[in-house]
Design an enzyme around this catalytic site. Structure first.
Site, PDB file in Angstrom:
ATOM      1  N   ASP A  53       0.642  -1.219  -0.149  1.00  9.39           N
ATOM      2  CA  ASP A  53      -0.031  -0.107   0.001  1.00  9.39           C
ATOM      3  C   ASP A  53       0.746   1.449   0.073  1.00  9.39           C
ATOM      4  O   ASP A  53       0.254   1.900  -0.170  1.00  9.39           O
ATOM      5  CB  ASP A  53      -0.538   0.556   0.955  1.00  9.39           C
ATOM      6  CG  ASP A  53      -2.519  -1.221   0.788  1.00  9.39           C
ATOM      7  OD1 ASP A  53      -2.015  -1.536  -0.027  1.00  9.39           O
ATOM      8  OD2 ASP A  53      -3.466  -0.298   1.927  1.00  9.39           O
ATOM      9  N   ASN A  97      -4.851  -2.128  -4.647  1.00 10.45           N
ATOM     10  CA  ASN A  97      -5.892  -1.593  -3.863  1.00 10.45           C
ATOM     11  C   ASN A  97      -5.227  -1.000  -2.509  1.00 10.45           C
ATOM     12  O   ASN A  97      -6.491  -1.796  -1.018  1.00 10.45           O
ATOM     13  CB  ASN A  97      -6.165  -4.007  -3.759  1.00 10.45           C
ATOM     14  CG  ASN A  97      -7.688  -3.554  -3.151  1.00 10.45           C
ATOM     15  OD1 ASN A  97      -8.369  -2.844  -3.487  1.00 10.45           O
ATOM     16  ND2 ASN A  97      -8.037  -5.027  -2.199  1.00 10.45           N
ATOM     17  N   ASP A 320     -11.788  -2.971  10.632  1.00 10.30           N
ATOM     18  CA  ASP A 320     -10.500  -3.309  10.855  1.00 10.30           C
ATOM     19  C   ASP A 320     -10.277  -4.617  11.789  1.00 10.30           C
ATOM     20  O   ASP A 320     -10.140  -5.416  11.760  1.00 10.30           O
ATOM     21  CB  ASP A 320      -9.662  -2.504  10.162  1.00 10.30           C
ATOM     22  CG  ASP A 320      -9.461  -2.288   8.567  1.00 10.30           C
ATOM     23  OD1 ASP A 320     -10.462  -2.273   7.800  1.00 10.30           O
ATOM     24  OD2 ASP A 320      -8.407  -1.130   8.951  1.00 10.30           O
ATOM     25  N   GLU A 348     -11.835  -5.783   0.292  1.00 10.36           N
ATOM     26  CA  GLU A 348     -10.355  -6.103   0.345  1.00 10.36           C
ATOM     27  C   GLU A 348     -11.457  -7.072  -0.395  1.00 10.36           C
ATOM     28  O   GLU A 348     -10.829  -7.498  -1.159  1.00 10.36           O
ATOM     29  CB  GLU A 348      -9.923  -6.362   0.673  1.00 10.36           C
ATOM     30  CG  GLU A 348      -8.268  -5.610   1.165  1.00 10.36           C
ATOM     31  CD  GLU A 348      -8.611  -5.229   2.410  1.00 10.36           C
ATOM     32  OE1 GLU A 348      -9.587  -4.690   2.396  1.00 10.36           O
ATOM     33  OE2 GLU A 348      -7.698  -3.800   2.266  1.00 10.36           O
ATOM     34  N   HIS A 392      -5.334  -9.570   2.878  1.00  9.25           N
ATOM     35  CA  HIS A 392      -4.346  -9.672   4.242  1.00  9.25           C
ATOM     36  C   HIS A 392      -5.398  -9.807   5.823  1.00  9.25           C
ATOM     37  O   HIS A 392      -3.854 -10.501   6.663  1.00  9.25           O
ATOM     38  CB  HIS A 392      -3.394  -8.410   4.684  1.00  9.25           C
ATOM     39  CG  HIS A 392      -4.277  -7.114   4.668  1.00  9.25           C
ATOM     40  ND1 HIS A 392      -3.761  -6.012   5.539  1.00  9.25           N
ATOM     41  CD2 HIS A 392      -5.452  -6.762   4.337  1.00  9.25           C
ATOM     42  CE1 HIS A 392      -4.772  -4.580   5.412  1.00  9.25           C
ATOM     43  NE2 HIS A 392      -5.804  -5.437   4.154  1.00  9.25           N
ATOM     44  N   ARG A 393      -6.150  -8.958   5.795  1.00 13.66           N
ATOM     45  CA  ARG A 393      -6.799  -9.129   7.094  1.00 13.66           C
ATOM     46  C   ARG A 393      -7.565 -10.488   7.315  1.00 13.66           C
ATOM     47  O   ARG A 393      -7.563 -11.307   8.804  1.00 13.66           O
ATOM     48  CB  ARG A 393      -7.735  -7.997   7.584  1.00 13.66           C
ATOM     49  CG  ARG A 393      -7.298  -7.288   7.336  1.00 13.66           C
ATOM     50  CD  ARG A 393      -7.946  -6.324   8.373  1.00 13.66           C
ATOM     51  NE  ARG A 393      -6.928  -4.891   8.264  1.00 13.66           N
ATOM     52  CZ  ARG A 393      -5.897  -4.575   7.902  1.00 13.66           C
ATOM     53  NH1 ARG A 393      -5.676  -4.546   8.869  1.00 13.66           N
ATOM     54  NH2 ARG A 393      -5.480  -2.763   7.913  1.00 13.66           N
ATOM     55  N   LYS A 423      -0.295  -6.628   2.022  1.00 15.34           N
ATOM     56  CA  LYS A 423      -1.080  -5.158   1.956  1.00 15.34           C
ATOM     57  C   LYS A 423      -0.022  -3.728   2.863  1.00 15.34           C
ATOM     58  O   LYS A 423      -0.644  -3.017   2.231  1.00 15.34           O
ATOM     59  CB  LYS A 423      -2.417  -5.116   1.751  1.00 15.34           C
ATOM     60  CG  LYS A 423      -3.021  -4.310   1.454  1.00 15.34           C
ATOM     61  CD  LYS A 423      -4.772  -4.595   1.643  1.00 15.34           C
ATOM     62  CE  LYS A 423      -5.231  -3.090   0.930  1.00 15.34           C
ATOM     63  NZ  LYS A 423      -5.227  -1.789   1.008  1.00 15.34           N
TER      64      LYS A 423
HETATM   65  O1  LIG Z   1      -8.482   5.996   6.184  1.00 16.19           O
HETATM   66  C1  LIG Z   1      -8.316   5.088   6.318  1.00 16.19           C
HETATM   67  O2  LIG Z   1      -6.842   4.852   6.628  1.00 16.19           O
HETATM   68  C2  LIG Z   1      -8.693   3.773   6.235  1.00 16.19           C
HETATM   69  C3  LIG Z   1     -10.581   3.669   6.710  1.00 16.19           C
HETATM   70  C4  LIG Z   1     -10.914   2.769   6.798  1.00 16.19           C
HETATM   71  O3  LIG Z   1     -11.549   2.925   5.466  1.00 16.19           O
HETATM   72  P1  LIG Z   1     -13.699   2.759   5.842  1.00 16.19           P
HETATM   73  O4  LIG Z   1     -13.315   4.633   5.726  1.00 16.19           O
HETATM   74  O5  LIG Z   1     -13.691   2.538   3.961  1.00 16.19           O
HETATM   75  O6  LIG Z   1     -14.312   2.157   6.599  1.00 16.19           O
HETATM   76  C5  LIG Z   1     -10.509   1.497   7.622  1.00 16.19           C
HETATM   77  O7  LIG Z   1     -10.694   0.218   7.350  1.00 16.19           O
HETATM   78  C6  LIG Z   1      -9.292   1.447   5.652  1.00 16.19           C
HETATM   79  O8  LIG Z   1      -8.621   0.102   6.440  1.00 16.19           O
HETATM   80  C7  LIG Z   1      -8.236   2.530   6.853  1.00 16.19           C
HETATM   81  C1  LIG Z   2     -10.018  -1.746   4.558  1.00 19.61           C
HETATM   82  C2  LIG Z   2      -8.639  -1.750   4.433  1.00 19.61           C
HETATM   83  O1  LIG Z   2      -8.118  -1.646   3.113  1.00 19.61           O
HETATM   84  P1  LIG Z   2      -8.010   0.353   2.144  1.00 19.61           P
HETATM   85  O2  LIG Z   2      -6.828   0.714   2.984  1.00 19.61           O
HETATM   86  O3  LIG Z   2      -7.068  -0.059   1.139  1.00 19.61           O
HETATM   87  O4  LIG Z   2      -9.630   0.605   2.413  1.00 19.61           O
HETATM   88  C3  LIG Z   2      -7.177  -2.287   4.920  1.00 19.61           C
HETATM   89  O5  LIG Z   2      -6.410  -2.120   5.483  1.00 19.61           O
HETATM   90  O6  LIG Z   2      -8.278  -3.394   5.904  1.00 19.61           O
END
Ligand SMILES: O=C(O)C1=C[C@@H](OP(=O)(O)O)[C@@H](O)[C@H](O)C1
Ligand SMILES: C=C(OP(=O)(O)O)C(=O)O
Length: 437
Positions: A53, A97, A320, A348, A392-393, A423
């Protein structure tokens, strides 16, 4: 760089203990990279996450003409800010992703204007971005869908932000609001900017991470609850000089859960009681379920305190880490319900379907609804081969099922396609295995 086998086999483990140095937070790393690139001055970033990422973000910034380099210290980078003037205005950006890359970059590039193609892996093209595109286009940006309306790939053209009152929906992902907030100083040169949230806002603690980091870069947002965010004109990003990335609180959840299930103590280093990440609240859940948690300035330690208690709660604030709670539920003394986790369906993979399918393989009963999951534990955990859906999770969560608690034996677990952990946590399995006593 890393070599991953086709699958990883885990035998039942009776007890875990040890210390894990956490990789950097994904959310903080990718925000900090973009803010450093847009700021005035050079930023030294310490303990940046090294993973897929962050790699796609670094590569995108390079293509946009932003100078960055590694300093020679582990995971330390130096980024030369562009004062909001990215040198390259035409680029094809592959963003894997990474939601934390494509969404904030889309907003910043749409405000700056140019000719940009933003795309990713197949699943990225199934993850929504329409609410963000609508918010930007309604304000004068010029973004076009290349394939399916509402989803990447997107093409960004020259546009002109006319309205300084933006509206965005926040019920599908908080990352759309995060993206607009981070881009707002680029449109506030001569006028105040207000971003209105239409309807419900999910995953609120991630907005706090965003506001926190913007503040580190000298930009202050005025908040009217969770419904309006105002930036007074003339504020621009200025490098804080050095920025230290905290350890990843979501990554921490697997090790802390391991301790709560299979003894501990397990200590994670890199986060502590003053963390800016919402996922540290996972520790409150551990406490509710019966584990003991000790917070330091730069560590969190968990030790189990007998069988885990079941839980029925709203997990919207920690989507998460909530997946890790579903694994704790397998060991709990009764059925658990995870509520208000609808965003799992657009991550994901469809995580409600994936968790239900794979949990069922462990012999537990699972019920699901639109936005909830119920886990009804069984007297024993079945051996299982776990499919990971390039998530990954899912891989990290199900590694926990090899652990034995005080009243339940761990199972033989095969994790298929473990490379998905790259990831956010390329060395996850090595770190996990250091806890086996
Ligand atoms: O802003 C961020 O860093 C994130 C927000 C969350 O997503 P959502 O806002 O889509 O729930 C989380 O699930 C993602 O892993 C990271
Ligand atoms: C939802 C996730 O990732 P993203 O930052 O791509 O939304 C995650 O890391 O669980």
């Amino acid at each position: 760089m890393h070599h991953y086998p086709k699958h990883i086999d885990l035998l039942p483990v009776r007890h875990v203990s040890g210390t894990v140095r956490l990789p950097g937070s994904k959310s903080i790393s990718n925000r900090t990279l973009l803010l450093s690139a847009l700021a005035e001055g050079q930023t030294v970033i310490k303990d940046l996450l090294a993973s897929d990422d962050t790699m796609v973000m670094l590569q995108a910034l390079q293509k946009l003409g932003v100078h960055w380099s590694r300093t020679g210290f582990d995971n330390e980078y130096i980024v030369t800010g562009t004062k909001g003037e990215l040198p390259v205005r035409k680029a094809d950006l592959f963003l894997g992703n990474a939601g934390t890359a494509i969404r904030p970059l889309a907003a910043a590039l749409a405000v700056l204007g140019g000719d940009f193609l933003l795309h990713g892996i197949k699943r990225m093209h199934e993850r929504p971005i329409g609410d963000l595109v609508d918010a930007l286009n309604e304000s004068g940006a010029n973004i076009e869908y290349v394939e399916n309306p509402g989803y990447p790939p997107i093409r960004i053209h020259e546009g002109h932000i006319r309205s300084h009152n933006l509206k965005v929906r926040g019920n599908v992902s908080s990352q759309f609001l995060t993206a607009l907030l981070m881009a707002s100083p680029l449109m506030a040169r001569t006028q105040d900017v207000t971003i209105h949230v239409i309807g419900e806002l999910i995953s609120k603690p991630y907005i706090e991470i965003t506001l926190n980091l913007m503040r580190s870069f000298g930009v202050e947002i005025e908040q009217d609850g969770w419904s309006a965010f105002t930036l007074k004109k003339g504020q621009t990003y200025k490098s804080p000089g050095v920025l230290h990335v905290e350890g990843d609180a979501s990554s921490a959840s697997y090790f802390l859960a391991a301790a709560a299930i299979a003894g501990g103590p397990v200590k994670v280093e890199g986060i502590g009681k003053n963390s800016i990440q919402g996922d540290v609240r996972f520790c409150d859940i551990l406490q509710q379920m019966g584990a003991k948690v000790v917070y330091g300035d730069n560590f969190i330690e968990v030790v189990s305190n007998g069988p885990l208690k079941c839980i029925d709660d709203d997990f919207n604030l920690i989507p998460d880490a909530a997946m890790t709670v579903a694994m704790l539920a397998v060991y709990a003394d009764g059925p658990s319900v995870l509520r208000n986790i609808g965003s799992w369906r657009v991550k994901e993979t469809d995580r409600i379907v994936a968790m239900a399918t794979e949990l069922t393989k462990l012999g537990v009963d699972v019920e699901t609804g639109d936005d909830w999951l119920k886990v009804i534990p069984a007297t024993r955990i079945s051996d299982a081969t776990i499919d990971t859906y390039d998530d990954h999770r899912i891989a990290m969560c199900f590694s926990l099922a090899c652990l034995s608690s005080s009243n339940k034996q761990g199972a033989k677990i095969r994790i298929n396609d473990p490379k998905c952990v790259a990831k956010t946590f390329p060395e996850y399995f090595q770190a996990f295995k250091t806890l086996f006593a």
